[in-house]
Design a protein around this motif. Structure first.
Motif, PDB file in Angstrom:
ATOM      1  N   SER A   3      46.516  64.957  26.200  1.00 51.57           N
ATOM      2  CA  SER A   3      47.817  65.319  26.753  1.00 51.57           C
ATOM      3  C   SER A   3      48.122  64.471  27.988  1.00 51.57           C
ATOM      4  N   PRO A   4      49.403  64.455  28.429  1.00 51.05           N
ATOM      5  CA  PRO A   4      49.712  63.737  29.668  1.00 51.05           C
ATOM      6  C   PRO A   4      48.873  64.217  30.847  1.00 51.05           C
ATOM      7  N   ARG A   5      48.605  65.502  30.892  1.00 54.51           N
ATOM      8  CA  ARG A   5      47.790  66.048  31.982  1.00 54.51           C
ATOM      9  C   ARG A   5      46.373  65.489  31.932  1.00 54.51           C
ATOM     10  N   GLU A   6      45.840  65.330  30.730  1.00 56.23           N
ATOM     11  CA  GLU A   6      44.509  64.740  30.595  1.00 56.23           C
ATOM     12  C   GLU A   6      44.531  63.255  30.916  1.00 56.23           C
ATOM     13  N   ARG A   7      45.583  62.570  30.512  1.00 60.34           N
ATOM     14  CA  ARG A   7      45.708  61.144  30.808  1.00 60.34           C
ATOM     15  C   ARG A   7      45.760  60.886  32.306  1.00 60.34           C
ATOM     16  N   LEU A   8      46.383  61.799  33.049  1.00 62.81           N
ATOM     17  CA  LEU A   8      46.546  61.644  34.487  1.00 62.81           C
ATOM     18  C   LEU A   8      45.539  62.484  35.270  1.00 62.81           C
ATOM     19  N   ALA A   9      44.401  62.767  34.667  1.00 65.65           N
ATOM     20  CA  ALA A   9      43.410  63.634  35.308  1.00 65.65           C
ATOM     21  C   ALA A   9      42.998  63.124  36.688  1.00 65.65           C
ATOM     22  N   ALA A  10      43.005  61.822  36.895  1.00 67.27           N
ATOM     23  CA  ALA A  10      42.627  61.271  38.201  1.00 67.27           C
ATOM     24  C   ALA A  10      43.595  61.697  39.292  1.00 67.27           C
ATOM     25  N   GLY A 179      59.706  45.940  51.285  1.00 69.48           N
ATOM     26  CA  GLY A 179      58.299  46.264  51.070  1.00 69.48           C
ATOM     27  C   GLY A 179      58.012  47.736  51.270  1.00 69.48           C
ATOM     28  N   LYS A 180      58.569  48.318  52.318  1.00 69.60           N
ATOM     29  CA  LYS A 180      58.401  49.749  52.562  1.00 69.60           C
ATOM     30  C   LYS A 180      58.993  50.552  51.419  1.00 69.60           C
ATOM     31  N   ALA A 181      60.204  50.182  51.004  1.00 70.93           N
ATOM     32  CA  ALA A 181      60.849  50.900  49.904  1.00 70.93           C
ATOM     33  C   ALA A 181      60.052  50.775  48.611  1.00 70.93           C
ATOM     34  N   ALA A 182      59.413  49.621  48.394  1.00 75.78           N
ATOM     35  CA  ALA A 182      58.597  49.440  47.192  1.00 75.78           C
ATOM     36  C   ALA A 182      57.447  50.437  47.171  1.00 75.78           C
ATOM     37  N   ALA A 183      56.804  50.629  48.322  1.00 81.66           N
ATOM     38  CA  ALA A 183      55.719  51.613  48.388  1.00 81.66           C
ATOM     39  C   ALA A 183      56.247  53.017  48.135  1.00 81.66           C
ATOM     40  N   GLN A 184      57.424  53.325  48.665  1.00 86.86           N
ATOM     41  CA  GLN A 184      57.976  54.669  48.513  1.00 86.86           C
ATOM     42  C   GLN A 184      58.371  54.973  47.069  1.00 86.86           C
ATOM     43  N   VAL A 185      58.989  54.017  46.384  1.00 86.01           N
ATOM     44  CA  VAL A 185      59.361  54.283  44.989  1.00 86.01           C
ATOM     45  C   VAL A 185      58.119  54.320  44.102  1.00 86.01           C
ATOM     46  N   GLY A 186      57.062  53.589  44.519  1.00 88.15           N
ATOM     47  CA  GLY A 186      55.790  53.719  43.812  1.00 88.15           C
ATOM     48  C   GLY A 186      55.225  55.117  43.947  1.00 88.15           C
ATOM     49  N   HIS A 187      55.311  55.699  45.146  1.00 85.32           N
ATOM     50  CA  HIS A 187      54.918  57.098  45.327  1.00 85.32           C
ATOM     51  C   HIS A 187      55.755  57.995  44.411  1.00 85.32           C
ATOM     52  N   ALA A 188      57.061  57.757  44.427  1.00 87.45           N
ATOM     53  CA  ALA A 188      57.974  58.649  43.704  1.00 87.45           C
ATOM     54  C   ALA A 188      57.711  58.651  42.207  1.00 87.45           C
ATOM     55  N   SER A 189      57.458  57.483  41.630  1.00 89.08           N
ATOM     56  CA  SER A 189      57.214  57.436  40.187  1.00 89.08           C
ATOM     57  C   SER A 189      55.928  58.168  39.832  1.00 89.08           C
ATOM     58  N   MET A 190      54.897  58.041  40.666  1.00 85.05           N
ATOM     59  CA  MET A 190      53.647  58.759  40.435  1.00 85.05           C
ATOM     60  C   MET A 190      53.837  60.268  40.554  1.00 85.05           C
ATOM     61  N   ILE A 191      54.564  60.686  41.576  1.00 82.59           N
ATOM     62  CA  ILE A 191      54.799  62.118  41.766  1.00 82.59           C
ATOM     63  C   ILE A 191      55.590  62.689  40.602  1.00 82.59           C
ATOM     64  N   LEU A 192      56.641  61.971  40.164  1.00 86.55           N
ATOM     65  CA  LEU A 192      57.448  62.468  39.057  1.00 86.55           C
ATOM     66  C   LEU A 192      56.616  62.608  37.788  1.00 86.55           C
ATOM     67  N   ALA A 193      55.820  61.598  37.468  1.00 80.61           N
ATOM     68  CA  ALA A 193      54.972  61.676  36.276  1.00 80.61           C
ATOM     69  C   ALA A 193      53.975  62.820  36.390  1.00 80.61           C
ATOM     70  N   ASP A 203      54.305  63.314  26.019  1.00 77.29           N
ATOM     71  CA  ASP A 203      54.038  61.916  26.362  1.00 77.29           C
ATOM     72  C   ASP A 203      55.292  61.063  26.494  1.00 77.29           C
ATOM     73  N   PRO A 204      56.252  61.119  25.550  1.00 78.67           N
ATOM     74  CA  PRO A 204      57.430  60.269  25.722  1.00 78.67           C
ATOM     75  C   PRO A 204      58.180  60.540  27.019  1.00 78.67           C
ATOM     76  N   THR A 205      58.241  61.798  27.427  1.00 77.97           N
ATOM     77  CA  THR A 205      58.945  62.129  28.662  1.00 77.97           C
ATOM     78  C   THR A 205      58.214  61.577  29.873  1.00 77.97           C
ATOM     79  N   VAL A 206      56.891  61.726  29.895  1.00 80.20           N
ATOM     80  CA  VAL A 206      56.109  61.206  31.020  1.00 80.20           C
ATOM     81  C   VAL A 206      56.144  59.684  31.037  1.00 80.20           C
ATOM     82  N   ASP A 207      55.988  59.060  29.867  1.00 79.97           N
ATOM     83  CA  ASP A 207      55.995  57.601  29.806  1.00 79.97           C
ATOM     84  C   ASP A 207      57.350  57.013  30.197  1.00 79.97           C
ATOM     85  N   ALA A 208      58.427  57.806  30.069  1.00 81.83           N
ATOM     86  CA  ALA A 208      59.753  57.323  30.447  1.00 81.83           C
ATOM     87  C   ALA A 208      59.854  57.034  31.937  1.00 81.83           C
TER      88      ALA A 208
END
Length: 268
Positions: A3-10, A179-193, A203-208
């Motif tokens: 599952s997505p939860r298992e894929r993102l276990a880290a 550069g700062k904004a790049a780090a922030q949107v990187g945080h945001a994509s990880m948090i959303l997933a 999976d399709p929703t998370v991979d989106a």
């Protein structure tokens, strides 16, 4: 791969912070004190002759950061799992954006990580390589020699986001370097997933999330979303009522601690 939860276990420690109402299996956070400071390097390709459009570069940064976490090499049986889990469990998800061009860009391509691109880099498209996180004082020479500053790019006008893509909305009231904004949107994509995975998305929703658009919010929308997020301390009401989750900056650079730098939304 499970599952997505298992894929993102880290990222279970991150889930405990951003969606504690469902992260009942998350391990305790590691102590931030006494251990090495860990970060994910984000290398932004900024060629002198053909600089990227900032929106394309930020979308590539969001895709690279979450893409590395979703990669099977970051999964429970993968070679990157321990590095990603140690980083996610350190209490703060640090990223450090550096710029590279020509031979320096090619050199970082040999270091463990994942490259994401948006459009043609020879015509304003963006390319970013997210590297496997590790101690900030123990990075490869090819990364250490890259400059952190000099990432500012002129504004562009990307238009409205596509209707079926997640969107990361930048705070319209805060000035951030590219550069700062790049780090922030990187945080945001990880948090959303992470929130999607822990709240049962498929999976399709998370991979989106790897295709998320990046835009600057209007002042009115931003004020509305901040009010929704403030309705309770856990972020649950913002997610369940509006499908949004926020990045609150630790305040190490450019902005004050606790500033909401961007908001990630399931859809526009």
């Amino acid at each position: 791969m499970g599952s997505p939860r298992e894929r993102l276990a880290a990222l279970a420690p991150l889930a405990a912070r951003v969606c504690p109402w469902v992260a009942d299996d998350a391990p305790p956070e590691q102590d931030d004190d006494g251990g090495p400071v860990r970060a994910m390097p984000l290398v932004l390709r900024i060629e002198r002759a053909t600089p990227p459009r900032p929106t394309a570069l930020l979308e590539a940064a969001a895709a690279a950061a979450v893409g590395l976490c979703l990669d099977e090499r970051s999964g429970p049986d993968g070679p990157w799992y321990d590095a990603v889990a140690s980083w996610a469990g350190a209490g703060r998800i640090r990223k450090l954006a550096r710029r590279a061009r020509t031979a320096h860009w090619r050199a970082v391509g040999e270091i463990d990580g994942l490259t994401a691109g948006v459009g043609d880099p020879e015509a304003g498209g963006g390319e970013v390589r997210a590297l496997v996180p590790g101690p900030v004082d123990d990075v490869a020479h090819e990364v250490r020699r890259l400059q952190i500053g000099g990432t500012d790019l002129p504004d562009d006008e990307p238009g409205a986001p596509v209707a079926d893509r997640p969107v990361i909305w930048l705070n319209p009231t805060v000035e951030q370097s590219t550069g700062k904004a790049a780090a922030q949107v990187g945080h945001a994509s990880m948090i959303l997933a992470t929130v999607l995975a822990w709240t049962g998305a498929d999976d399709p929703t998370v991979d989106a999330v790897t295709t998320a658009a990046v835009r600057t919010a209007t002042a009115a929308d931003w004020e509305h979303w901040i009010a929704a997020l403030a309705a309770d301390g856990s972020g649950r009401s913002g997610w369940e009522e509006h499908g949004i989750t926020a990045v609150r900056d630790a305040g190490f650079t450019e902005v004050a601690p606790g500033t909401v730098t961007c908001i990630a939304a399931q859809r526009p």
